[in-house]
Design a protein around this motif. Structure first.
Motif, mmCIF file in Angstrom:
data_model
loop_
_atom_site.group_PDB
_atom_site.id
_atom_site.type_symbol
_atom_site.label_atom_id
_atom_site.label_comp_id
_atom_site.label_asym_id
_atom_site.label_seq_id
_atom_site.Cartn_x
_atom_site.Cartn_y
_atom_site.Cartn_z
ATOM 1 N N LEU A 87 4.004 5.908 5.340
ATOM 2 C CA LEU A 87 2.583 5.592 5.377
ATOM 3 C C LEU A 87 2.301 4.938 6.723
ATOM 4 N N THR A 88 1.221 5.368 7.376
ATOM 5 C CA THR A 88 0.845 4.780 8.658
ATOM 6 C C THR A 88 -0.659 4.556 8.701
ATOM 7 N N ARG A 89 -1.044 3.433 9.322
ATOM 8 C CA ARG A 89 -2.462 3.119 9.481
ATOM 9 C C ARG A 89 -2.625 2.094 10.595
ATOM 10 N N PRO A 90 -3.841 1.993 11.145
ATOM 11 C CA PRO A 90 -4.107 0.944 12.129
ATOM 12 C C PRO A 90 -4.011 -0.433 11.482
ATOM 13 N N MET A 91 -3.612 -1.407 12.278
ATOM 14 C CA MET A 91 -3.431 -2.775 11.787
ATOM 15 C C MET A 91 -4.465 -3.697 12.423
ATOM 16 N N SER A 98 5.306 2.248 7.257
ATOM 17 C CA SER A 98 6.135 1.824 6.141
ATOM 18 C C SER A 98 6.856 3.044 5.582
ATOM 19 N N VAL A 99 8.169 2.950 5.496
ATOM 20 C CA VAL A 99 9.002 3.997 4.903
ATOM 21 C C VAL A 99 9.405 3.486 3.530
ATOM 22 N N VAL A 100 9.120 4.266 2.500
ATOM 23 C CA VAL A 100 9.405 3.849 1.124
ATOM 24 C C VAL A 100 10.130 4.953 0.372
ATOM 25 N N GLY A 101 10.959 4.546 -0.575
ATOM 26 C CA GLY A 101 11.658 5.501 -1.423
ATOM 27 C C GLY A 101 12.405 4.777 -2.517
ATOM 28 N N GLU A 102 12.882 5.536 -3.473
ATOM 29 C CA GLU A 102 13.635 4.981 -4.606
ATOM 30 C C GLU A 102 15.090 4.796 -4.195
ATOM 31 N N ARG A 103 15.280 3.983 -3.155
ATOM 32 C CA ARG A 103 16.606 3.664 -2.628
ATOM 33 C C ARG A 103 16.560 2.226 -2.139
ATOM 34 N N PRO A 104 17.692 1.588 -2.035
ATOM 35 C CA PRO A 104 17.693 0.240 -1.452
ATOM 36 C C PRO A 104 17.162 0.286 -0.017
ATOM 37 N N ALA A 105 16.469 -0.757 0.366
ATOM 38 C CA ALA A 105 15.887 -0.815 1.717
ATOM 39 C C ALA A 105 16.957 -0.653 2.787
ATOM 40 N N ALA A 106 18.159 -1.163 2.563
ATOM 41 C CA ALA A 106 19.235 -1.025 3.554
ATOM 42 C C ALA A 106 19.555 0.444 3.823
ATOM 43 N N GLU A 107 19.454 1.299 2.813
ATOM 44 C CA GLU A 107 19.697 2.733 3.000
ATOM 45 C C GLU A 107 18.532 3.410 3.710
ATOM 46 N N LEU A 108 17.344 2.839 3.607
ATOM 47 C CA LEU A 108 16.173 3.412 4.274
ATOM 48 C C LEU A 108 16.082 3.008 5.743
ATOM 49 N N HIS A 109 16.766 1.954 6.119
ATOM 50 C CA HIS A 109 16.632 1.428 7.472
ATOM 51 C C HIS A 109 16.981 2.454 8.561
ATOM 52 N N THR A 151 12.654 -0.798 -8.126
ATOM 53 C CA THR A 151 13.730 0.062 -7.615
ATOM 54 C C THR A 151 13.388 0.679 -6.265
ATOM 55 N N MET A 152 12.223 0.354 -5.738
ATOM 56 C CA MET A 152 11.758 0.955 -4.496
ATOM 57 C C MET A 152 12.105 0.082 -3.295
ATOM 58 N N GLY A 153 12.742 0.697 -2.308
ATOM 59 C CA GLY A 153 12.998 0.019 -1.046
ATOM 60 C C GLY A 153 11.890 0.333 -0.060
ATOM 61 N N ARG A 154 11.653 -0.607 0.878
ATOM 62 C CA ARG A 154 10.597 -0.429 1.876
ATOM 63 C C ARG A 154 11.058 -1.019 3.197
ATOM 64 N N VAL A 155 10.772 -0.300 4.267
ATOM 65 C CA VAL A 155 10.991 -0.825 5.612
ATOM 66 C C VAL A 155 9.658 -0.673 6.331
ATOM 67 N N THR A 156 9.113 -1.780 6.816
ATOM 68 C CA THR A 156 7.751 -1.807 7.345
ATOM 69 C C THR A 156 7.735 -2.514 8.697
ATOM 70 N N TRP A 157 6.915 -2.010 9.634
ATOM 71 C CA TRP A 157 6.792 -2.588 10.961
ATOM 72 C C TRP A 157 5.486 -2.140 11.595
ATOM 73 N N ALA A 158 5.194 -2.702 12.763
ATOM 74 C CA ALA A 158 3.998 -2.289 13.506
ATOM 75 C C ALA A 158 4.304 -2.304 14.996
ATOM 76 N N GLU A 166 0.836 -1.208 0.000
ATOM 77 C CA GLU A 166 0.000 0.000 0.000
ATOM 78 C C GLU A 166 0.868 1.254 0.000
ATOM 79 N N ALA A 167 1.953 1.218 0.772
ATOM 80 C CA ALA A 167 2.868 2.365 0.806
ATOM 81 C C ALA A 167 3.525 2.572 -0.556
ATOM 82 N N SER A 168 3.964 1.482 -1.174
ATOM 83 C CA SER A 168 4.582 1.577 -2.501
ATOM 84 C C SER A 168 3.608 2.136 -3.531
ATOM 85 N N ASP A 169 2.382 1.618 -3.519
ATOM 86 C CA ASP A 169 1.378 2.077 -4.482
ATOM 87 C C ASP A 169 1.107 3.569 -4.327
ATOM 88 N N ASN A 170 0.920 4.014 -3.099
ATOM 89 C CA ASN A 170 0.652 5.436 -2.869
ATOM 90 C C ASN A 170 1.863 6.301 -3.180
#
Length: 160
Positions: free
Chosen positions: A100-104, A133-144, A119-126, A21-25
């Protein structure tokens, strides 16, 4: 048709669905050069009140300036699991980042998971029923490290 949709491999719940959902938005709104954010950075208080009321949870806007990202505004977005807050950031070399944040409903508490979509990295948790979820056009390791900062600030806001 329905049985094949169920087995398509696309996650329909939990933090895996949140990452998608974060990637799509991000793809829709971060690419919009005219109006990526419905509510600009000068109206933070209004965005916090509006999205918090719609999500039924307190929304915070993380300060990511130490990571080189400036808050550019946000909006309320629709997901298959209800409304979510999308926060957009502008970074170095015209890079973009979104939170992106929402109730789970499930995965109410889940460790950080790094994934990618093209090409999009994502780091997601609850944490305590709220997904991030933090998303961007960077490797997920750089977003961590950025996701760590978002989590630190969100956890501090829950305590205060």
């Amino acid at each position: 048709g329905w049985s094949s949709a169920r087995w398509s491999g696309e996650p329909r719940a939990g933090i895996a669905a949140l990452a998608n959902e974060a990637s799509d938005n991000f793809r829709v709104y971060a690419a919009d050069r005219i109006r990526p954010a419905e509510i600009g950075p000068d109206q933070r208080a209004m965005l916090i009140r509006w999205t918090s009321a719609r999500l039924g949870e307190r929304v915070t806007i993380p300060d990511l300036s130490t990571a080189g990202y400036r808050y550019g505004g946000g909006r309320l977005v629709a997901t298959p699991h209800g409304p979510a807050a999308l926060l957009l950031y502008d970074g170095p070399q015209a890079s973009k980042l979104a939170v992106l944040t929402r109730p789970m409903q499930i995965d109410k508490t889940a460790s950080m998971t790094s994934t990618s979509s093209g090409t999009m990295g994502r780091v997601t948790w609850a944490v305590d029923g709220i997904g991030y979820s933090v998303v961007g056009e960077r490797p997920a390791a750089e977003l961590h490290p950025i996701a760590d900062e978002v989590r630190r600030q969100a956890d501090a806001a829950l305590v205060s």
